[in-house]
Structure formats: C-alpha cells, structure tokens
Write an enzyme that holds these catalytic residues in place. Structure first.
Site, mmCIF file in Angstrom:
data_model
loop_
_atom_site.group_PDB
_atom_site.id
_atom_site.type_symbol
_atom_site.label_atom_id
_atom_site.label_comp_id
_atom_site.label_asym_id
_atom_site.label_seq_id
_atom_site.Cartn_x
_atom_site.Cartn_y
_atom_site.Cartn_z
ATOM 1 N N ASP A 237 0.804 -1.216 0.000
ATOM 2 C CA ASP A 237 0.000 0.000 0.000
ATOM 3 C C ASP A 237 0.844 1.276 0.000
ATOM 4 O O ASP A 237 0.660 2.147 0.850
ATOM 5 C CB ASP A 237 -0.946 0.019 1.211
ATOM 6 C CG ASP A 237 -1.760 -1.249 1.344
ATOM 7 O OD1 ASP A 237 -2.193 -1.768 0.308
ATOM 8 O OD2 ASP A 237 -1.956 -1.723 2.488
ATOM 9 N N GLU B 155 -11.579 0.306 -3.355
ATOM 10 C CA GLU B 155 -10.901 0.802 -2.150
ATOM 11 C C GLU B 155 -9.637 1.548 -2.540
ATOM 12 O O GLU B 155 -9.285 1.663 -3.711
ATOM 13 C CB GLU B 155 -10.577 -0.372 -1.216
ATOM 14 C CG GLU B 155 -9.717 -1.436 -1.867
ATOM 15 C CD GLU B 155 -9.596 -2.709 -1.048
ATOM 16 O OE1 GLU B 155 -10.154 -2.793 0.056
ATOM 17 O OE2 GLU B 155 -8.933 -3.647 -1.528
#
Length: 523
Positions: free
Chosen positions: A22, A182
């Site tokens: 991420d 997301e």
C-alpha cells in the site's frame, strides 16, 4: 523547477522488497517521501526518502507512541491499514485506519522523520481514507465504505485543523462493478479531477481503475478498462498489482508506485505484497496508463532518468549483520504490537548483547509477545544468531523465528522439557502445530540459523564455533507461510523471540548478533 534530463535509467523491481504494501508518496521540492502499511507491527508506518524514486532510505516511523495507536489487542493483520501521505503548506499529513481500534484518523508533522502528532480522528468511512487539498483551500476526505461487492467511495469536506466534518458524506465513485473498490486517491491534474481506486480485492483479480470529472465530487467519467493490472498475465513474475499512487517528478514526468506480489511456483510469496515502480504514459485524450495486461511493469525496467547522480543500492543484496550496542536498534527493526519494556528488552544489561526476557505470551498466543524482527526481503536468504540461554522452568523459550502471523510461523530455539535442555523446532501452519525436541548435553552458547531456498525453510543449530558443522533439524514448506495460504495481509518477518511460562517466569536470553544474508542461486 524542472530539470532538462533526457537520459534513460535501468532499475530493478521491487524498489522496496519484502512486506511493504500500500505505498503512498509525495514529492516536496526535489525529495520524495513514501509510507506503507504495517498492520499489527509497531512502530507503525515506516517513512522513506528518495532522490530518484528508485533508491529509498528509511528515515523514521509515523506511529511511535501508544498515545498515537495502541495495538496490544489487535489480531494478526488487524491494526494499521493503507496510509496516505500528503503535504500542504509546510505540513506533512498521514491519514490511515486503525482497524478494530480508533478507526480513521490523521497525524501531522513538519519533519517527515518525526515526531508526528497525536491522532486527529475523523467521523466517516471504513478503511483507506485519503486527503485532497484543493486550490481553493478546501480539504476533502475520500474513503472506502460498505463491503465486498457493495464497496464504494464516499467523500466529504473537513476542517483540517480539527478533523470536524464540514459536509455530509456522499457517494462519489462506485468503480467497475468489481468487489472491494478501495484505496481512493483524488488528484487535480491539468484542470481535471481524477478519482483513482483499486478494485477486485488484493489478490489475483486486483486492478487499478480511474475516472475523471470537472468537480471534486464528480460525476466521474470512467475509463472503461484498468490503468494497471496483470490479472490476464498468469505467467508474469509480478501478480496482484494495484493500489497505485501517482506522482510527478522534478522533470514533469509521471510515475506510479504500486503493490504487487512475486509468486513462487504460482503459490504466493512469503514476502507478501511489495512496492513496485513504473513510469506513467499519458494517452492523447488525457488518461494515465501504466500496464493493462501488457507486461510493461516488469522486474527489470527502463524509464526516464530523474536526476543525473546515480544513487547506490549498496546493502540491499548484501549481508547485514546487526551488532547490538546501547545506541539502539536500526529503523528496520520492529516489534509485534508494542515495543517491549525494559524488563523484556535491554541493550545495556550485557555489553554487546541484546537481552530478551519472555512474558506469558508465546508466538502463537497473540497479544504483546516478545518478538524483535525485520522483514524478509529475498526468497533465498538465511538468518543466524548466537544465543546464550539457560531456561530454569519448562515453558521458557528463546530463539529465532520466521513469522507470518500468530497461526503461521516456524521457530527454532532453546527450551527445557522433561528436565532436559534442548533445541525445540515449532512448525505452525494455519493454526495447526507440531514440535520436535532435540536434547543437548552442553550448556554453551548455541548458534541458530533459518535458511530458505524459496521453496523450503531449513532450521539448523550448532554448538561449535564459526567453523563448526551445522546440524539440520529438517525442512518445512515455504508455501505454508504465504498470505495466500494463511489469509494474512502481511509477509514473513524474521527475528528473535523469547517466551516465558504462563505465570510470566523467564530466564534472560542473550543474543550476540543477528545476521541477514541473501543467498545466491547456487547456495
């Protein structure tokens, strides 16, 4: 200020190998800063700096105090998810989610190396909040909401000083009908607002999608295909690509940092999700393109040079031996859920040694157990230490471990069983464990090692010196420590552990050094 560089540079992916998922990054002047997820590990959210987007140096952590986040009760793969890093008017902002904790919050700093503020909580969204500072001074939060197939992105305006919502959240992006829309990021580029998200879940169908519009709230015209995915390239060495950050360099060119996985034999990777880099190509009609099943994002990449000087990657593929001093451990070291206290960890009790003392929690028990670790960054590698430990009671242990989660790890250490001291091998896979005990006669320092060839982990010990022969205690499948098998969001971390009895009794364990060594293909 742009630099008139026209040359090319060749580099290798991933630019951050090992469990660094991420990625989120910003450019401030000629420097680039990046953060990644840490889940249950502490300190949380490492901060990296680079001059060229390729070579990254860790300069600190964002979350270093329990007043910022308390992870003691988090299970494996809970905790700190998907941070976003932003910069505005001399202040750095890191916004993230403490899953099953305080929820969404952000912290601030004027120096990205820290210290960072205590949390400012925000009211809406499930996970993956992101900040956007618009030209008119308004600040927006974009965040994931709902679950699975119903996932979508909500957005609202906040007071950046207090975190107070200045508007009600509204749905701004529903994605491409895939599950788990997301990781939203909102950008303003050449007068248009781009909403970019991941979709498909962080697995084989992972992809990055994008829309654009004339307002920060949309409506967003969807590009009809992903800007990044390898979900149609089953034999490509990089899989599960997505969760992208776009940023421009000092020359006005654009780049993408994103997560991906390097599977071994098609069975996942013990390294977890890593950080990759690829140049961005802008289409004639104004869409950023990276790699829609074309294979452009590769292990060996060529891209436009960002700066003339060539940064060194020294150390990345070289052995690293940690010698313990009172100055403390390096930034690559971390702990499970909390930094152990002085009773559990000391670098001053015995000169040149790390002293660990276990508590009532073992590696399989969860909670704040005593585990000092660093990420595994190569499929082929070895670790080694020399340990002095004389357990006084059954249940006391100390040694080294390759840990994916509380339910999946391999360890080799010293313990006492049936009145005898010996070497204990523990193999935990998805909550099911086996143990093997080998008595030893000599109460001398023991050297321990864990080695991996990418397919198996081998656990070894020796009672002799540097030239003594190692005794193999067996091999265990690497596949069992992959997130694909376990369901974890992390990757394997390697380090030293100590465990006490259920009453908390533990003899001191003294470690002389810790060596991490990448292994060549012929080793």
């Amino acid at each position: 200020m742009a630099h008139a560089l026209t040359g090319k540079i060749t580099y290798r992916n991933p630019v951050l190998p090992g469990f660094y998922p991420d990625p989120s990054a910003v450019r401030v002047g000629e420097d680039y800063y990046m953060v990644t997820s840490t889940f249950e590990y502490f300190p949380g959210v490492p901060v990296f700096r680079s001059k060229d987007l390729i070579h990254w140096e860790q300069i600190g952590h964002v979350l270093t105090r329990e007043s910022q986040v308390n992870l003691r009760s988090r299970n494996s793969s809970e905790g700190i998810y998907a941070p976003t890093l932003r910069y505005n008017n001399g202040v750095f902002y890191m916004i993230t989610t403490d899953v099953y904790g305080i929820g969404n919050f952000y912290v601030t700093a004027t120096d990205p190396a820290g210290p960072w503020s205590d949390p400012i909580r925000i009211p809406y969204g499930n996970i993956d909040p992101s900040l956007f500072f618009d030209d008119d001074g308004k600040v927006y939060v974009s965040a994931q909401a709902a679950f699975g197939e119903t996932s979508h992105i909500i957005q609202y305006e906040i007071d950046i000083l207090t975190g107070e919502a200045l508007s009600e959240p509204v749905v701004v992006f529903e994605g491409d009908e895939g599950p788990w829309v997301e990781g939203p990021h909102l950008y303003k580029i050449n007068g248009l607002y781009y909403m970019m998200t991941a979709s498909g879940g962080t697995g084989p169908m992972h992809r990055e999608i994008i829309g654009r519009g004339t307002s920060p709230y949309g409506p967003f015209e969807m590009l009809p295909h992903p800007i990044l995915t390898h979900n149609g390239l089953k034999d490509h060495p990089i899989q599960y690509t997505g969760h992208v950050e776009l940023l421009d360099d000092v020359n006005g060119r654009w780049w993408a940092l994103f997560l991906g996985v390097r599977p071994q034999g098609g069975k996942g990777s013990v390294l977890g999700r890593e950080t990759f880099l690829a140049p961005v190509r802008w289409s004639e009609d104004g869409w950023p393109m990276i790699d829609n099943n074309e294979g452009h994002a590769a292990i060996v990449m060529e891209g436009p040079a960002i700066r003339e000087s060539k940064a060194s990657a020294a150390g990345l593929d070289n052995p690293v031996t940690t010698k313990f001093t009172s100055e403390g451990l390096g930034l690559e070291w971390m702990y499970n859920r909390v930094i152990p206290g002085q009773e559990e960890l000391s670098l001053t009790e015995r000169e040149g040694c790390l002293r660990l003392r276990g508590n009532a929690n073992g590696l399989r028990d969860g909670g704040a157990h005593v585990f000092v670790c660093r990420r595994q960054q190569h499929h082929r590698m070895s670790i080694e230490t020399r340990l002095s430990f004389a357990p006084g009671r059954e249940g006391e242990q100390a040694g080294i471990a390759a840990r994916l989660s509380d339910k999946s790890y391999y360890s080799v250490g010293i313990t006492k069983k049936d009145g005898q001291t010996g070497i204990l091998v523990t193999a935990m896979a998805q909550g099911s464990g086996t143990e093997a005990f080998t008595p030893i006669k000599e109460q001398v320092p023991v050297r321990l090692s864990i080695r991996s060839d990418g397919k198996e982990y081998e656990l070894l010990y020796t009672l002799g010196g540097a030239s003594a022969e190692w005794v193999s205690l067996g091999t265990l499948p690497a596949e069992a420590l992959t997130p694909d098998a376990d369901g974890a969001f992390t990757g394997v971390c390697l380090g030293m552990y100590a465990a006490g009895t259920k009453e908390g009794h533990s003899a001191p364990a003294y470690y002389d050094y810790f060596e991490y060594r990448p292994r060549a293909a012929n080793e």
